[in-house]
Every structure is written in C-alpha cells, then in structure tokens.
Design a protein around this motif. Sequence first.
Motif, mmCIF file in Angstrom:
data_model
loop_
_atom_site.group_PDB
_atom_site.id
_atom_site.type_symbol
_atom_site.label_atom_id
_atom_site.label_comp_id
_atom_site.label_asym_id
_atom_site.label_seq_id
_atom_site.Cartn_x
_atom_site.Cartn_y
_atom_site.Cartn_z
ATOM 1 N N GLY A 132 -1.586 4.937 -17.826
ATOM 2 C CA GLY A 132 -1.485 5.442 -16.455
ATOM 3 C C GLY A 132 -0.441 4.658 -15.677
ATOM 4 N N ILE A 133 -0.283 5.025 -14.416
ATOM 5 C CA ILE A 133 0.579 4.223 -13.532
ATOM 6 C C ILE A 133 -0.328 3.740 -12.408
ATOM 7 C CG2 ILE A 133 2.606 4.254 -11.995
ATOM 8 C CD1 ILE A 133 3.718 6.550 -13.721
ATOM 9 N N TRP A 134 -0.585 2.460 -12.414
ATOM 10 C CA TRP A 134 -1.492 1.875 -11.428
ATOM 11 C C TRP A 134 -0.670 0.868 -10.631
ATOM 12 C CZ3 TRP A 134 -4.362 5.489 -13.058
ATOM 13 C CH2 TRP A 134 -4.736 5.646 -14.377
ATOM 14 N N LEU A 135 -0.381 1.223 -9.394
ATOM 15 C CA LEU A 135 0.448 0.299 -8.610
ATOM 16 C C LEU A 135 0.037 0.293 -7.147
ATOM 17 C CD1 LEU A 135 2.899 1.812 -6.780
ATOM 18 C CD2 LEU A 135 3.811 2.225 -9.018
ATOM 19 N N SER A 136 0.352 -0.851 -6.506
ATOM 20 C CA SER A 136 0.042 -1.000 -5.084
ATOM 21 C C SER A 136 1.291 -1.480 -4.366
ATOM 22 C CB SER A 136 -1.079 -2.014 -4.877
ATOM 23 O OG SER A 136 -2.229 -1.617 -5.592
ATOM 24 N N ILE A 137 1.496 -0.928 -3.176
ATOM 25 C CA ILE A 137 2.680 -1.287 -2.376
ATOM 26 C C ILE A 137 2.205 -2.031 -1.124
ATOM 27 C CG2 ILE A 137 4.761 -0.400 -1.243
ATOM 28 C CD1 ILE A 137 4.351 2.258 -2.707
ATOM 29 N N ILE A 138 2.838 -3.177 -0.859
ATOM 30 C CA ILE A 138 2.499 -3.943 0.350
ATOM 31 C C ILE A 138 3.476 -3.565 1.463
ATOM 32 C CG2 ILE A 138 2.327 -6.261 1.355
ATOM 33 C CD1 ILE A 138 1.701 -7.302 -1.487
ATOM 34 N N LEU A 139 2.927 -3.222 2.626
ATOM 35 C CA LEU A 139 3.768 -2.797 3.754
ATOM 36 C C LEU A 139 3.349 -3.518 5.029
ATOM 37 C CD1 LEU A 139 3.447 1.048 3.068
ATOM 38 C CD2 LEU A 139 5.415 -0.381 2.472
ATOM 39 N N TYR A 140 4.317 -3.731 5.911
ATOM 40 C CA TYR A 140 4.008 -4.323 7.223
ATOM 41 C C TYR A 140 4.628 -3.434 8.310
ATOM 42 C CZ TYR A 140 3.610 -8.420 4.123
ATOM 43 O OH TYR A 140 3.296 -9.282 3.101
ATOM 44 N N PRO A 141 4.171 -2.220 8.459
ATOM 45 C CA PRO A 141 4.837 -1.324 9.407
ATOM 46 C C PRO A 141 4.599 -1.726 10.864
ATOM 47 C CG PRO A 141 2.873 -0.289 8.492
ATOM 48 C CD PRO A 141 3.021 -1.592 7.789
ATOM 49 N N GLN A 142 5.658 -1.644 11.641
ATOM 50 C CA GLN A 142 5.483 -1.914 13.077
ATOM 51 C C GLN A 142 5.125 -0.599 13.757
ATOM 52 O OE1 GLN A 142 8.945 -3.948 14.530
ATOM 53 N NE2 GLN A 142 8.503 -5.753 13.308
ATOM 54 N N LEU A 143 3.922 -0.186 13.486
ATOM 55 C CA LEU A 143 3.433 1.090 13.993
ATOM 56 C C LEU A 143 2.012 0.878 14.507
ATOM 57 C CD1 LEU A 143 4.468 3.353 10.951
ATOM 58 C CD2 LEU A 143 5.484 3.448 13.235
ATOM 59 N N PRO A 144 1.550 1.728 15.393
ATOM 60 C CA PRO A 144 0.162 1.577 15.835
ATOM 61 C C PRO A 144 -0.815 1.888 14.692
ATOM 62 C CG PRO A 144 1.253 3.408 16.963
ATOM 63 C CD PRO A 144 2.276 2.798 16.076
ATOM 64 N N PRO A 145 -2.005 1.280 14.699
ATOM 65 C CA PRO A 145 -2.969 1.534 13.627
ATOM 66 C C PRO A 145 -3.309 3.022 13.439
ATOM 67 C CG PRO A 145 -3.660 -0.355 14.914
ATOM 68 C CD PRO A 145 -2.470 0.229 15.627
ATOM 69 N N SER A 146 -3.128 3.816 14.497
ATOM 70 C CA SER A 146 -3.433 5.254 14.374
ATOM 71 C C SER A 146 -2.495 5.943 13.366
ATOM 72 C CB SER A 146 -3.309 5.937 15.735
ATOM 73 O OG SER A 146 -1.980 5.788 16.198
ATOM 74 N N TYR A 147 -1.424 5.264 12.954
ATOM 75 C CA TYR A 147 -0.483 5.841 11.994
ATOM 76 C C TYR A 147 -0.956 5.724 10.542
ATOM 77 C CZ TYR A 147 3.536 7.290 14.731
ATOM 78 O OH TYR A 147 4.367 7.982 15.559
ATOM 79 N N ILE A 148 -2.010 4.957 10.297
ATOM 80 C CA ILE A 148 -2.421 4.707 8.911
ATOM 81 C C ILE A 148 -2.657 5.995 8.108
ATOM 82 C CG2 ILE A 148 -4.180 3.608 7.430
ATOM 83 C CD1 ILE A 148 -2.381 1.589 8.762
ATOM 84 N N PRO A 149 -3.423 6.980 8.662
ATOM 85 C CA PRO A 149 -3.616 8.196 7.857
ATOM 86 C C PRO A 149 -2.293 8.847 7.482
ATOM 87 C CG PRO A 149 -5.080 8.188 9.755
ATOM 88 C CD PRO A 149 -4.153 7.027 9.933
ATOM 89 N N ARG A 150 -1.288 8.690 8.347
ATOM 90 C CA ARG A 150 0.013 9.299 8.045
ATOM 91 C C ARG A 150 0.679 8.624 6.849
ATOM 92 N NH1 ARG A 150 1.639 10.493 14.323
ATOM 93 N NH2 ARG A 150 -0.266 9.394 14.769
ATOM 94 N N ILE A 151 0.394 7.338 6.659
ATOM 95 C CA ILE A 151 0.988 6.650 5.492
ATOM 96 C C ILE A 151 0.439 7.272 4.204
ATOM 97 C CG2 ILE A 151 1.205 4.434 4.282
ATOM 98 C CD1 ILE A 151 1.345 3.066 6.989
ATOM 99 N N THR A 152 -0.851 7.600 4.211
ATOM 100 C CA THR A 152 -1.441 8.264 3.030
ATOM 101 C C THR A 152 -0.774 9.621 2.800
ATOM 102 O OG1 THR A 152 -3.535 7.186 3.525
ATOM 103 C CG2 THR A 152 -3.634 9.022 1.994
ATOM 104 N N LEU A 153 -0.524 10.351 3.888
ATOM 105 C CA LEU A 153 0.099 11.672 3.734
ATOM 106 C C LEU A 153 1.527 11.549 3.193
ATOM 107 C CD1 LEU A 153 -1.023 13.732 6.887
ATOM 108 C CD2 LEU A 153 -2.255 13.244 4.807
ATOM 109 N N VAL A 154 2.244 10.546 3.691
ATOM 110 C CA VAL A 154 3.610 10.296 3.219
ATOM 111 C C VAL A 154 3.595 9.997 1.715
ATOM 112 C CG1 VAL A 154 5.380 8.476 3.279
ATOM 113 C CG2 VAL A 154 4.607 9.523 5.405
ATOM 114 N N THR A 155 2.644 9.182 1.309
ATOM 115 C CA THR A 155 2.533 8.806 -0.105
ATOM 116 C C THR A 155 2.256 10.045 -0.954
ATOM 117 O OG1 THR A 155 1.553 6.742 0.662
ATOM 118 C CG2 THR A 155 1.397 7.188 -1.700
ATOM 119 N N ALA A 156 1.367 10.890 -0.448
ATOM 120 C CA ALA A 156 1.008 12.094 -1.202
ATOM 121 C C ALA A 156 2.238 12.988 -1.401
ATOM 122 C CB ALA A 156 -0.097 12.853 -0.469
#
Length: 321
Positions: A132-156
């Motif tokens: 499989g491909i099992w990987l994790s990306i570390i990010l430090y976005p300068q965005l409000p916490p309300s943006y977190i669900p959008r990061i999942t959508l971007v990844t998808a």
Amino acid sequence: MTGDILKYLREKECVSGEVLAQKLGISRVAVWKQIQKLKDMEYKITSDQNLGYCLVSRPDLLLPQEIQRGLSTNYIGKEIFYFPELKSSNRMAKEKALHRAEGIGEGTLIIAERQSGGKGRLGRKWFSPAGGIWLSIILYPQLPPSYIPRITLVTAVAVVKAIKMCTQIKSQIKWPNDILINEKKVCGILTEMSAELDIINWVVVGIGINANIDHQKFPEDIQAKTVSLKEVSGKEILRVRFAQIFLQEFEKYYESLKRREFSSILKEWKLYFHTLGRKIRVDMGERIVTGEAVNINENGALILKKEDGELIKIISGTILK
Ligand code: BTN
C-alpha cells in the motif's frame, strides 16, 4: 552518500569502484560499504571485474531518494522520513510536528512500507500491509481552524486526480474522506490537528491508499467493501510514480487553499461527489440523521435535506448508507 552513488550508477549503469571513489573523494572500501547499504535497500547491483558496479534494478520501495528524484514540488516531500515498518505514520508525524522549531518543516513526509497499528477515523484500525501507500504530511497552514475540513477535501481531490493520471481509472469521493472505485473503498484520509482558538499549530494529513494489495489479503470483515488499485487496473501500479503525482497535485491544491481560493477546488470536488443526490444516513456522533445529500458548502460541510425539507449542515460525521 548512497544517493550520490546511485546518481552515478543511474547515469552510466556501470561504474568502476575506482571511478566512484575518485568522484566522491572516498576510498574503494568506503564505496564497497555504500554499495552493500544499497543492496540492503533491495537495489540489485552486480559487480563485474571489467565493468565495475552495475545497477540492474531498483526496488519497489517508497524510498526518499526514489520519490524525490523527479519530484517537482517546492516543499511537499522535500524532507522524508522513511520506515520499512512503523506503528502509524500519523502517530509519528504528530510527534515530529511538535518539533517545528527544530527544523521539521511544512511538507515533511512520514512514509511507512507497512504499519502495525495503522489508524483510521473514529479510532478504527487501518489495515496497512506491504504494497500500500501509507504516508502522512505535516503542515503548518496560516489559516483559521475552520479551514481544517477543507484540507481533507483538497487531499481527496489530489488523490482522485492521481488515480486518474496513473491508472486512467475514475474514482469518487464519499464525503468527507473516502475515495471509492465502483462503490468500494480504495483510499482513506485521516486529518488530525492541534489548534487554538484562532490559529492552527499543526495539521497531519494521513493518506492510506490500497495500491498493490491482493484482495484475499484484506481481512474478511472489510473484503466486500474494499478494493485495491492493482485489482481494478489488473496490474501492479508504480507506487513511486503514484506518490510523486499525488504529492504534486496535493501541493497545487493546498497552495490554492492557502491563497483562500477554495471555490474552484470545491467545484472540482463536486465533480467527484459520490454521495450527491443520494438518500443517506449520517452518524453525527450525538444523533443519526437521514436525508438527501444535496450539496457541500464553502466550509466543506455536507448539506443534507431532511424528509420534512429542512436543510442541515454537517461539519463532521460518517455516512452510514
Ligand atoms: C479512514 O478512512 O478511516 C482513514 C484511514 C487513514 C489511513 C492512513 S494510512 C497513513 C496514515 N497513518 C495512519 O495510521 N493512518 C493514516
């Protein structure tokens, strides 16, 4: 050092120990030791009296030097921590993310060939054998916490694009974090974070892709609803290439998100929206609601139309059916 040796072997296929020693300014014994290290990493290298060391084949491993070679990102994957086996790459990434000040930069990756304690959403286990491909990306976005669900959508969206580009196969996104092919799960995304009232300290996006896994290897309880890319495409996929394409796509969309250009991403996301127009049940934790999935809003929330016509916004939940 092994990276330098590989560079010369790739350029010429065969290079003598003497030439390598000269080029790298080390002894021939030191060259020999580096060659042994490469062999331990499953590079096939022969040594011939006349030709010298010859690179016969590269391993099918997600080695940093393989991924980084030809990776055209600016920062995603510039630093990679690679492990043949790990409990969970998300767990390791979260530990690393705490050390930002010590040089763990944005876009650092943790990659494992297999995980002994892979984590899924809601405390579930994630089956993570070799292949499989099992990987994790570390990010430090300068965005409000309300943006977190959008990061999942971007990844998808980046995963769907990578699947299409590598295999020509069309996949769909089951809100919020599953990628499906023919109704079966091929990838899961686990986004974890640490945030304060108005700032994000770190985000770890874990991506699990069933790449080259044979169906009979999946545990019985998930066999019927899981699929691998190898199974659907009928051949092994080049995991290194897949990872490179995914990382490039991810950086592109993540950059747009950081510029707060979410509407174009959302438009694309909706093209792959598996659940649109379906009657579903959503477990919201405190209650289960039923209705028709009618949209995703600007915050990445699912809009559900209940039977009485009321529209409700679901920021976080799991679709049951
Ligand atoms: C889910 O669908 O429940 C999410 C699954 C996420 C699995 C990935 S594999 C890489 C990373 N490390 C983990 O332990 N989990 C995520």
